[in-house]
Design a protein around this motif. Sequence first.
Motif, PDB file in Angstrom:
ATOM      1  N   ASP A  95      18.586  -7.938  29.098  1.00 11.84           N
ATOM      2  CA  ASP A  95      18.246  -6.566  28.745  1.00 11.84           C
ATOM      3  C   ASP A  95      17.560  -6.555  27.390  1.00 11.84           C
ATOM      4  O   ASP A  95      17.864  -7.376  26.519  1.00 11.84           O
ATOM      5  CB  ASP A  95      19.519  -5.713  28.630  1.00 11.84           C
ATOM      6  N   ASP A 113      22.134  -6.991  22.431  1.00  9.30           N
ATOM      7  CA  ASP A 113      23.078  -8.051  22.756  1.00  9.30           C
ATOM      8  C   ASP A 113      24.202  -8.110  21.742  1.00  9.30           C
ATOM      9  O   ASP A 113      23.951  -8.117  20.540  1.00  9.30           O
ATOM     10  CB  ASP A 113      22.341  -9.395  22.781  1.00  9.30           C
ATOM     11  N   SER A 126      15.199 -11.523  23.309  1.00  8.25           N
ATOM     12  CA  SER A 126      15.441 -11.432  24.756  1.00  8.25           C
ATOM     13  C   SER A 126      14.132 -11.240  25.511  1.00  8.25           C
ATOM     14  O   SER A 126      13.943 -11.808  26.595  1.00  8.25           O
ATOM     15  CB  SER A 126      16.393 -10.280  25.059  1.00  8.25           C
TER      16      SER A 126
END
Length: 450
Positions: A81, A88, A68
């Motif tokens: 995030d 996730d 991410s």
Amino acid sequence: MTPQERYQKLKEHLLQENPLLVEVIDEYKELDKIAKKIGFLQPQQTYTETISWWPLISILGTFSAGKSSFINEFLGKKVQDTGNQAVDDKFTVICYTQKDEIVSLPGVALDADPRFPFYNISKEIEKLDPKEKNINKYIQLKAVKSERIKGKILIDSPGFDADIQRDAILRMSDHIINLSDLVLIFFDARHPEPGAMRDTLDHLVQSAITHTDADKVLYILNQIDTCAKEDNLEDIIGAWQRALSQKGIVSGKFYAIYNKSLATIQNPELAQRLAKKRDEDLQLIEEKIDKVLIDRSYRIAKNVETRAKEIISYLYPLDNLLSKFKFNLIIADTITAAFFLILILYLYKNDFLSSHSYTLIILIFVLSLFLVIHLKVRSFIRISVAKKSDNLFIRNAFLKQTKWYKPYLLVGSFISKKKIERQLHQLIEKSKNFIQKLNDQYISLQKEQV
Ligand SMILES: Nc1nc2c(ncn2[C@@H]2O[C@H](COP(=O)(O)OP(=O)(O)OP(=O)(O)O)[C@@H](O)[C@H]2O)c(=O)[nH]1
Ligand SMILES: [Mg+2]
């Protein structure tokens, strides 16, 4: 979504993201029109549905590897995030929007957007997990205003841990690898040893290397800034590459990077060495990501030609089926007619048809019976001849052209094969010209970049 709505939506998105391809929609429209006239496509179908229009780049890998964070850095925005625990738990499909704020949508939105190759993803998920009818539990959608994602789709995935992962997520990863144009598999330099990578290697890598298109998979060792403490970059990269090679992955697709904004490297000399490696590898990865858009555009344009040639190749088998149908039905009708003729002759000879009104009734009766038998036999022949082809397109066209009310002696003669072939050849020519145009555009783009 009707084909008209689909053309319209595709056009709108392409105008914003990849205007070069807008005119190719008209080629698809023409192709659809011809295929529908013959019956190769049903009215609600369109060839635009047979190819994905937006290249898909998926990012998979071990949990907390920095997937991410990589995406946020790539997009230049904090879209996802991040954190040191597993963050996730679902797949995030990221696409472009013109709006300034980041738009989050539930997974069902994917079904209604022609950009995504997941045609009816809800149905697909139901297949993967029959108990779970809620697609939103597995997928979310985010739209972001970032030049770098224009014309592309990124997928961020839950960190990989085969032990605790639900079967549906594992199978979805496979499904996504299959659909992707490019797959980045992230590993974490903090745990590069084969033990920690075992689950990921066994599942992700295995399904990636058995894929026919294994070239589309890149292996990325992330967070190499953490090697700075012990200054053992070469050892770490070496051990990681050996573990991958043992799985049969050929080198040349290994990259080592880190996220500049997250790294803290004390030693300036080491920082320079690491930054050099990172910059070189990151550039290669980004080049691959950019190339995916060009490759997909070519594939979309080339698909018109492929489909047009396919239709031409179906014309003659279709003609054969129609001739067979006509021939069998003529024979069957001749036999039935002969039978009724003999019957009428018999009745006439035996004076059954002496009174006029009686004759008329019998003739009407015989004709109706003939018609009923004709329709029954026609339907039987139609179905048995259709079974002779296992090609769905040809079968559809055959069934369309032999419907019960169509005059069967003229079957196939309303559509001129020559004219259709001429139109298709013109379309192939157009598609070739369009590919030439793409070449010119991309060459001049490359020149601009140099
Ligand atoms: N030092 C350093 N830390 C990083 C780097 N990339 C990510 N991190 C940190 O590693 C942690 C995990 O990063 P994420 O981006 O959330 O990782 P992920 O792979 O998306 O994790 P999951 O979604 O949970 O699987 C975060 O605390 C990041 O700040 C890097 O290159 N160097
Ligand atoms: Mg993540």
